[in-house]
Design a protein around this motif. Structure first.
Motif, PDB file in Angstrom:
ATOM      1  N   ARG A 291      23.123 -33.426  -2.412  1.00 26.35           N
ATOM      2  CA  ARG A 291      23.701 -34.774  -2.450  1.00 26.35           C
ATOM      3  C   ARG A 291      22.591 -35.803  -2.538  1.00 26.35           C
ATOM      4  NH1 ARG A 291      28.932 -35.425  -3.005  1.00 26.35           N
ATOM      5  NH2 ARG A 291      29.416 -34.173  -1.149  1.00 26.35           N
ATOM      6  N   PHE A 292      22.836 -36.871  -3.295  1.00 24.63           N
ATOM      7  CA  PHE A 292      21.835 -37.922  -3.464  1.00 24.63           C
ATOM      8  C   PHE A 292      22.467 -39.276  -3.142  1.00 24.63           C
ATOM      9  CE2 PHE A 292      20.255 -41.069  -6.700  1.00 24.63           C
ATOM     10  CZ  PHE A 292      19.095 -41.398  -6.019  1.00 24.63           C
ATOM     11  N   ASP A 293      21.946 -39.949  -2.111  1.00 25.25           N
ATOM     12  CA  ASP A 293      22.368 -41.326  -1.830  1.00 25.25           C
ATOM     13  C   ASP A 293      21.228 -42.039  -1.117  1.00 25.25           C
ATOM     14  OD1 ASP A 293      22.462 -40.638   0.913  1.00 25.25           O
ATOM     15  OD2 ASP A 293      24.576 -40.086   0.761  1.00 25.25           O
ATOM     16  N   ALA A 294      21.415 -43.303  -0.847  1.00 23.12           N
ATOM     17  CA  ALA A 294      20.338 -44.110  -0.263  1.00 23.12           C
ATOM     18  C   ALA A 294      19.906 -43.577   1.094  1.00 23.12           C
ATOM     19  CB  ALA A 294      20.786 -45.566  -0.146  1.00 23.12           C
ATOM     20  N   ARG A 295      20.846 -43.052   1.860  1.00 17.37           N
ATOM     21  CA  ARG A 295      20.513 -42.573   3.198  1.00 17.37           C
ATOM     22  C   ARG A 295      19.647 -41.319   3.171  1.00 17.37           C
ATOM     23  NH1 ARG A 295      26.446 -42.088   5.527  1.00 17.37           N
ATOM     24  NH2 ARG A 295      26.652 -41.248   3.420  1.00 17.37           N
ATOM     25  N   SER A 296      19.762 -40.533   2.105  1.00 10.69           N
ATOM     26  CA  SER A 296      19.003 -39.293   2.036  1.00 10.69           C
ATOM     27  C   SER A 296      17.834 -39.382   1.057  1.00 10.69           C
ATOM     28  CB  SER A 296      19.920 -38.135   1.611  1.00 10.69           C
ATOM     29  OG  SER A 296      20.505 -38.399   0.349  1.00 10.69           O
ATOM     30  N   ALA A 297      17.444 -40.611   0.726  1.00  7.53           N
ATOM     31  CA  ALA A 297      16.414 -40.808  -0.297  1.00  7.53           C
ATOM     32  C   ALA A 297      15.106 -40.113   0.054  1.00  7.53           C
ATOM     33  CB  ALA A 297      16.174 -42.304  -0.520  1.00  7.53           C
ATOM     34  N   ALA A 298      14.655 -40.261   1.285  1.00 11.03           N
ATOM     35  CA  ALA A 298      13.373 -39.673   1.666  1.00 11.03           C
ATOM     36  C   ALA A 298      13.419 -38.151   1.568  1.00 11.03           C
ATOM     37  CB  ALA A 298      12.995 -40.102   3.077  1.00 11.03           C
ATOM     38  N   GLU A 299      14.506 -37.546   2.075  1.00  9.44           N
ATOM     39  CA  GLU A 299      14.637 -36.095   2.036  1.00  9.44           C
ATOM     40  C   GLU A 299      14.698 -35.590   0.597  1.00  9.44           C
ATOM     41  OE1 GLU A 299      15.264 -32.052   3.036  1.00  9.44           O
ATOM     42  OE2 GLU A 299      14.294 -33.761   4.003  1.00  9.44           O
ATOM     43  N   LEU A 300      15.437 -36.299  -0.258  1.00  6.69           N
ATOM     44  CA  LEU A 300      15.555 -35.863  -1.638  1.00  6.69           C
ATOM     45  C   LEU A 300      14.242 -36.015  -2.386  1.00  6.69           C
ATOM     46  CD1 LEU A 300      19.143 -37.071  -2.427  1.00  6.69           C
ATOM     47  CD2 LEU A 300      18.327 -34.737  -2.325  1.00  6.69           C
ATOM     48  N   GLY A 301      13.468 -37.032  -2.030  1.00  7.75           N
ATOM     49  CA  GLY A 301      12.148 -37.158  -2.622  1.00  7.75           C
ATOM     50  C   GLY A 301      11.297 -35.944  -2.319  1.00  7.75           C
ATOM     51  N   ARG A 302      11.397 -35.449  -1.085  1.00  9.94           N
ATOM     52  CA  ARG A 302      10.645 -34.253  -0.700  1.00  9.94           C
ATOM     53  C   ARG A 302      11.167 -33.008  -1.424  1.00  9.94           C
ATOM     54  NH1 ARG A 302      10.680 -37.111   4.333  1.00  9.94           N
ATOM     55  NH2 ARG A 302      12.638 -36.105   4.967  1.00  9.94           N
ATOM     56  N   LEU A 303      12.497 -32.952  -1.614  1.00 10.23           N
ATOM     57  CA  LEU A 303      13.062 -31.809  -2.324  1.00 10.23           C
ATOM     58  C   LEU A 303      12.637 -31.795  -3.792  1.00 10.23           C
ATOM     59  CD1 LEU A 303      16.650 -31.766  -0.791  1.00 10.23           C
ATOM     60  CD2 LEU A 303      14.899 -30.000  -0.527  1.00 10.23           C
ATOM     61  N   LEU A 304      12.533 -32.967  -4.396  1.00 10.60           N
ATOM     62  CA  LEU A 304      12.036 -33.040  -5.768  1.00 10.60           C
ATOM     63  C   LEU A 304      10.602 -32.539  -5.841  1.00 10.60           C
ATOM     64  CD1 LEU A 304      13.549 -36.453  -6.908  1.00 10.60           C
ATOM     65  CD2 LEU A 304      14.051 -34.224  -7.910  1.00 10.60           C
ATOM     66  N   SER A 305       9.834 -32.859  -4.811  1.00  9.84           N
ATOM     67  CA  SER A 305       8.471 -32.342  -4.739  1.00  9.84           C
ATOM     68  C   SER A 305       8.484 -30.812  -4.684  1.00  9.84           C
ATOM     69  CB  SER A 305       7.763 -32.907  -3.495  1.00  9.84           C
ATOM     70  OG  SER A 305       6.554 -32.228  -3.243  1.00  9.84           O
ATOM     71  N   ALA A 306       9.421 -30.256  -3.927  1.00  4.95           N
ATOM     72  CA  ALA A 306       9.524 -28.806  -3.831  1.00  4.95           C
ATOM     73  C   ALA A 306       9.891 -28.185  -5.173  1.00  4.95           C
ATOM     74  CB  ALA A 306      10.560 -28.416  -2.773  1.00  4.95           C
ATOM     75  N   VAL A 307      10.748 -28.864  -5.938  1.00  5.48           N
ATOM     76  CA  VAL A 307      11.089 -28.371  -7.276  1.00  5.48           C
ATOM     77  C   VAL A 307       9.844 -28.323  -8.150  1.00  5.48           C
ATOM     78  CG1 VAL A 307      12.394 -28.818  -9.383  1.00  5.48           C
ATOM     79  CG2 VAL A 307      13.485 -29.159  -7.169  1.00  5.48           C
ATOM     80  N   ALA A 308       9.018 -29.369  -8.054  1.00  4.45           N
ATOM     81  CA  ALA A 308       7.784 -29.406  -8.839  1.00  4.45           C
ATOM     82  C   ALA A 308       6.866 -28.247  -8.472  1.00  4.45           C
ATOM     83  CB  ALA A 308       7.071 -30.735  -8.622  1.00  4.45           C
ATOM     84  N   VAL A 309       6.754 -27.965  -7.180  1.00  5.38           N
ATOM     85  CA  VAL A 309       5.924 -26.851  -6.727  1.00  5.38           C
ATOM     86  C   VAL A 309       6.491 -25.531  -7.249  1.00  5.38           C
ATOM     87  CG1 VAL A 309       5.161 -25.556  -4.692  1.00  5.38           C
ATOM     88  CG2 VAL A 309       5.065 -28.053  -4.695  1.00  5.38           C
ATOM     89  N   TYR A 310       7.810 -25.366  -7.167  1.00  6.75           N
ATOM     90  CA  TYR A 310       8.444 -24.146  -7.664  1.00  6.75           C
ATOM     91  C   TYR A 310       8.180 -23.966  -9.158  1.00  6.75           C
ATOM     92  CZ  TYR A 310      12.006 -20.996  -9.405  1.00  6.75           C
ATOM     93  OH  TYR A 310      12.644 -19.973 -10.052  1.00  6.75           O
ATOM     94  N   ALA A 311       8.287 -25.038  -9.924  1.00  2.57           N
ATOM     95  CA  ALA A 311       8.111 -24.939 -11.374  1.00  2.57           C
ATOM     96  C   ALA A 311       6.683 -24.561 -11.751  1.00  2.57           C
ATOM     97  CB  ALA A 311       8.504 -26.251 -12.046  1.00  2.57           C
ATOM     98  N   THR A 312       5.724 -24.896 -10.901  1.00  2.00           N
ATOM     99  CA  THR A 312       4.333 -24.555 -11.209  1.00  2.00           C
ATOM    100  C   THR A 312       3.962 -23.149 -10.774  1.00  2.00           C
ATOM    101  OG1 THR A 312       3.530 -25.492  -9.119  1.00  2.00           O
ATOM    102  CG2 THR A 312       3.534 -26.939 -11.043  1.00  2.00           C
ATOM    103  N   GLY A 313       4.559 -22.677  -9.668  1.00  5.66           N
ATOM    104  CA  GLY A 313       4.114 -21.387  -9.139  1.00  5.66           C
ATOM    105  C   GLY A 313       5.190 -20.483  -8.605  1.00  5.66           C
ATOM    106  N   GLY A 314       6.465 -20.838  -8.794  1.00  6.19           N
ATOM    107  CA  GLY A 314       7.557 -19.981  -8.378  1.00  6.19           C
ATOM    108  C   GLY A 314       7.731 -19.901  -6.866  1.00  6.19           C
ATOM    109  N   LEU A 315       8.425 -18.861  -6.429  1.00  4.01           N
ATOM    110  CA  LEU A 315       8.726 -18.694  -5.009  1.00  4.01           C
ATOM    111  C   LEU A 315       7.458 -18.575  -4.162  1.00  4.01           C
ATOM    112  CD1 LEU A 315      11.684 -16.144  -5.230  1.00  4.01           C
ATOM    113  CD2 LEU A 315      11.833 -18.618  -4.914  1.00  4.01           C
TER     114      LEU A 315
END
Length: 245
Positions: free
Chosen positions: A197-221
């Motif tokens: 879920r994406f909304d203003a209240r969860s902005a900080a957490e989702l920003g961190r999750l996007l970072s995790a996606v970037a890490v996954y895309a570079t090196g997998g699990l």
């Protein structure tokens, strides 16, 4: 398989409150995106970032751009990740940049997009990802949107083919549209990705999750496991078939 239902009307048919870009500016965006040097050589992965830029997203567009910019920052720190920016809006308008490693340039280009009325084109995004990964492996697709006005069965078919191709779809949903949520969860499940879920209240957490996606895309699990931040552990749980989002 989900039952086909008549799509609900979009929630927001209001006029835009922000007129940052004209059609000329968007054409300039495309020219600049295509002019960026294509990524070559020792890149560690390829990620597609796809945006719904239809009118219902206007109220939270600036917040979404901020989070997406933070993901680009994380990409720069995570490694030589090649990123392609894709968006749709208006009457059948759907565009894509090349894959590039110059994330600062993509951040600048992203701010030149404004929202315009139109129906969703998620099927085009998924089909585009299938074509791209057939040419050269795509490690992840991030999709950010709030509505779904297409055949769930058609989207599910493409999502399943992405899953078979090893391209997980990470869906970040704005709002609480139940039709969109059902479709987005199915896309994530069939592609072996994750829904959030994406909304203003969860902005900080989702920003961190996007970072995790970037890490996954570079090196997998393994890259997620090695970095081992809370958001990485949460992402690992989803990717390994843990609890539902």
């Amino acid at each position: 398989m989900s039952e086909k239902k008549t799509p609900a009307p979009r929630r927001a048919d209001t006029k835009p409150t922000d007129t940052r870009s004209s059609s000329g500016a968007i054409d300039a965006f495309v020219r600049q995106a295509r002019a960026l040097a294509p990524a070559r050589g020792a890149g560690n992965g390829r990620l597609i970032l796809a945006l719904d830029a239809t009118m219902s997203r206007q109220p939270t567009w600036d917040l979404a751009c901020k989070l997406q910019a933070e993901m680009f920052d994380a990409v720069g720190k995570a490694g030589s990740l090649n990123v392609q920016l894709v968006y749709f809006r208006g009457f059948g308008e759907s565009r894509a940049s090349r894959f590039v490693r110059d994330t600062e340039a993509l951040k600048t280009l992203m701010t030149k997009i404004d929202c315009r009325g139109g129906h969703t084109q998620i099927g085009k995004v998924l089909a585009h990802a299938l074509k791209e990964t057939a040419r050269e492996k795509v490690n992840a697709l991030v999709y950010i949107g709030d509505a779904m006005e297409e055949s769930v069965d058609d989207l599910s078919d493409k999502a399943g083919r992405l899953g078979l191709s090893g391209v997980p779809v990470f869906v970040f949903q704005e709002g609480h549209d139940p039709i969109a949520e059902r479709a987005f969860r199915e896309i994530a499940r069939l592609s072996k990705g994750a829904w959030f879920r994406f909304d203003a209240r969860s902005a900080a957490e989702l920003g961190r999750l996007l970072s995790a996606v970037a890490v996954y895309a570079t090196g997998g699990l393994k890259a997620l496991s090695d970095r081992n931040r809370p958001e990485d552990r949460r992402m690992l749980e989803h990717l390994r078939g843990g609890t539902d989002q």
